[in-house]
Design an enzyme around this catalytic site. Structure first.
Site, mmCIF file in Angstrom:
data_model
loop_
_atom_site.group_PDB
_atom_site.id
_atom_site.type_symbol
_atom_site.label_atom_id
_atom_site.label_comp_id
_atom_site.label_asym_id
_atom_site.label_seq_id
_atom_site.Cartn_x
_atom_site.Cartn_y
_atom_site.Cartn_z
ATOM 1 N N GLY A 95 -15.796 0.721 -29.619
ATOM 2 C CA GLY A 95 -15.418 -0.684 -29.466
ATOM 3 C C GLY A 95 -16.006 -1.520 -30.593
ATOM 4 N N HIS A 256 -16.936 2.124 -19.559
ATOM 5 C CA HIS A 256 -15.769 1.242 -19.640
ATOM 6 C C HIS A 256 -14.625 1.735 -18.760
ATOM 7 C CE1 HIS A 256 -17.481 -1.345 -22.837
ATOM 8 N NE2 HIS A 256 -18.267 -0.304 -22.906
HETATM 9 C C1 LIG Z 1 -17.937 -6.886 -24.906
HETATM 10 C C2 LIG Z 1 -18.247 -5.642 -25.682
HETATM 11 N N1 LIG Z 1 -17.784 -5.535 -26.927
HETATM 12 C C3 LIG Z 1 -18.024 -4.423 -27.674
HETATM 13 C C4 LIG Z 1 -18.740 -3.374 -27.167
HETATM 14 C C5 LIG Z 1 -18.997 -2.181 -28.023
HETATM 15 O O1 LIG Z 1 -18.338 -1.022 -27.598
HETATM 16 P P1 LIG Z 1 -18.846 0.421 -28.074
HETATM 17 O O2 LIG Z 1 -20.063 0.741 -27.277
HETATM 18 O O3 LIG Z 1 -17.716 1.339 -27.773
HETATM 19 O O4 LIG Z 1 -19.151 0.329 -29.515
HETATM 20 C C6 LIG Z 1 -19.245 -3.447 -25.869
HETATM 21 C C7 LIG Z 1 -20.017 -2.317 -25.316
HETATM 22 O O5 LIG Z 1 -20.220 -2.145 -24.151
HETATM 23 C C8 LIG Z 1 -18.994 -4.607 -25.105
HETATM 24 O O6 LIG Z 1 -19.467 -4.740 -23.859
#
Ligand SMILES: Cc1ncc(COP(=O)(O)O)c(C=O)c1O
Length: 500
Positions: A95, A256
């Site tokens: 993410g 998620h």
């Molecule tokens: C709102 C939000 N954006 C971005 C991310 C980042 O995702 P990732 O852990 O897959 O890099 C998260 C992670 O939980 C998140 O809660």
């Protein structure tokens, strides 16, 4: 066995058998073969929920050994885009990478000069949340401008957007739908339309949430169609979050809404040009858009002249952006495809688990504040939510069950978290709380006071940081696990309420 296909079939049969034997605790709570939770053992706040189907998909793709993004990735991208009803979804390795690509894409020289984000331009965001919603803004040389968050919804106080705007500087708004609660999209979109700004929705915690508005309002903002499979009647437009802005992002990390271990996606809602740009940033910055292992999709691989390269220089090795390589592996996509098929069931489970916790803890409103969806004004055991008069509605596929300890309560948020820990109940803060107080942002400001801008006092974000935690709502929570959570929180709240 001399037939390789027969060997594979046998490996996959044994894989399923193995997974059935050892992964019973990870099945969806509603699955008949789900291993029962043992009282006294941990109740995670979130985690992988899967069956032998995902394990088989992973092993099958691994045996095929294409490894890098291939057929499974292609299929996942199409299936996710079809589910959401967006033009394209691009698979990436997290993410955070998705957010980095989303904002990087808006810096592309292929965009109109007036809209392109240049170093020193501003992007409005919110102070409370996850760091990698904001870090990419800084990483592309732009200035994050922080508005405050509301402690009840967890979302941006959108009434502050106007105060954050600077003519000629502001280029975009980039914010997350906090813990699966859509932010005020009507207000944000109206603001973005007024000043011709990009909207990047960080939808990492909100896959499966919907936002709806009266049709005339939706049409005035440029929306006429519902998302696929959604309908709230002819006089309303209802769409998934992640399909209202220009670009949105997903995370597929285990907590998620669906997982492939690590992974994420960039959703291109409408504009085909943004797809080509985002793909370029994901894939080394190249100008060529051939999938891995394929050449000459453009039919003029040696017919281009770009930059100051010689006429006919190989398009495969022509770079129009300073890009990255943020692709995941094909076996991850194979897992994601199975998870995507479970998504409707996962979304319902999250809603149901939130409702169970809300009902179970309703009698503690004297000491605890519970989240309200954006546009809701109250919740009642009998009547459910009451709504404000905007005509807009949210339907949350909750990432978590947010609890705030009230100011006058005889225990603190940290004491409640410690009690939950003692009872092995998974709990989390609303990520980084007020991000401006995190060491990285404090240092950034110290190094260069102009590197960020703050609009007013971050009172709500501070409150979120000091008084809020959340419990899980993920689809692996069985009824007995939820009951145990309600028992532990209730006994703690009553202990204090009775003055013992
Ligand atoms: C709102 C939000 N954006 C971005 C991310 C980042 O995702 P990732 O852990 O897959 O890099 C998260 C992670 O939980 C998140 O809660």
């Amino acid at each position: 066995m001399s037939d390789p296909q027969a060997v594979k079939t046998e490996i996959l049969r044994l894989t399923r058998e193995y997974s059935r034997q050892v992964h019973g605790a990870f099945r969806p709570a509603a699955d008949a073969h789900r291993q029962a939770w043992q009282p006294g053992t941990t109740i995670p706040y979130a985690g992988r929920v899967f069956t032998e189907d995902e394990v088989e998909a992973a092993v099958s793709a691994t045996l095929d050994f294409w490894l890098t993004l291939g057929q499974e990735g292609e299929a996942f991208q199409k299936e996710l885009a079809a589910f959401l009803g967006v033009r394209h979804s691009l698979l990436v390795n997290s993410g955070s990478s998705a957010n980095l690509i989303a904002i990087s894409s808006l810096t592309s020289p292929k965009l109109p000069e007036a809209r392109r984000i240049r170093p020193g331009d501003e992007v409005i965001t919110v102070a409370a949340g996850f760091p990698t919603t904001v870090a990419p803004i800084v990483q592309v040389g732009a200035v994050p401008v922080f508005i405050d968050a509301d402690p009840i919804t967890g979302n941006a106080r959108c009434e502050q957007l106007e105060a954050a705007y600077q003519l000629g500087k502001t280029k975009a708004v980039m914010m997350a739908h906090a813990l699966g609660n859509p932010f005020d999209l009507a207000a944000t979109l109206a603001f973005c339309r007024k000043y011709n700004l990009w909207l990047v929705e960080d939808n990492c915690d909100a896959l499966g949430c919907t936002y709806s508005m009266p049709r005339p309002l939706a049409e005035s903002l440029g929306f006429t169609e519902n998302s696929p499979g959604l309908d709230e009647g002819a006089d309303r437009v209802v769409r998934w979050t992640g399909t209202w802005g220009d670009i949105s992002t997903q995370s597929f990390y285990p907590p998620h809404h669906l997982t492939m271990g690590e992974g994420g996606a960039v959703n291109i809602v409408r504009d085909q040009k943004l797809k080509v740009i985002a793909e370029s940033f994901r894939d080394w910055g190249r100008d060529c858009w051939c999938p891995s292992g394929i050449d000459n999709t453009c039919n003029k691989r040696f017919g281009w002249q770009l930059g100051e390269l010689p006429q006919g220089y190989d398009h495969k090795y022509t770079y129009s952006h300073l890009g990255f390589n943020l692709k995941p592996l094909d076996p991850q996509a194979a897992i994601g495809r199975v998870q995507l098929r479970r998504l409707p069931e996962f979304i319902e489970a999250r809603k149901h688990n939130w409702e169970t916790l809300r009902r179970g803890l309703a009698r503690h409103e004297n000491v605890l504040d519970f989240a309200l969806p954006t546009h809701a004004t109250a919740w009642d055991v009998e009547l459910g939510f009451s709504w404000d008069d905007s005509g807009c509605r949210t339907n949350c596929a909750w990432f978590g069950f947010k609890i705030a300890v009230k100011p006058g309560a005889p225990f603190s948020r940290t004491e409640l978290a410690q009690e939950l820990d003692r009872n092995r109940i998974g709990n989390r803060m609303l990520f980084g709380g007020n991000l401006l107080r995190q060491p990285a942002f404090v240092q950034m400001r110290r190094d260069n006071p102009e590197a960020l801008r703050v609009v007013g006092e971050m009172v709500g974000s501070d409150e979120i940081m000091s008084s809020t935690l959340f419990l899980g709502t993920y689809p692996g929570l069985t009824f007995s696990m939820l009951e145990e959570e309600i028992r532990v929180v209730s006994e703690y709240a009553f202990l204090f309420a009775s003055g013992k």
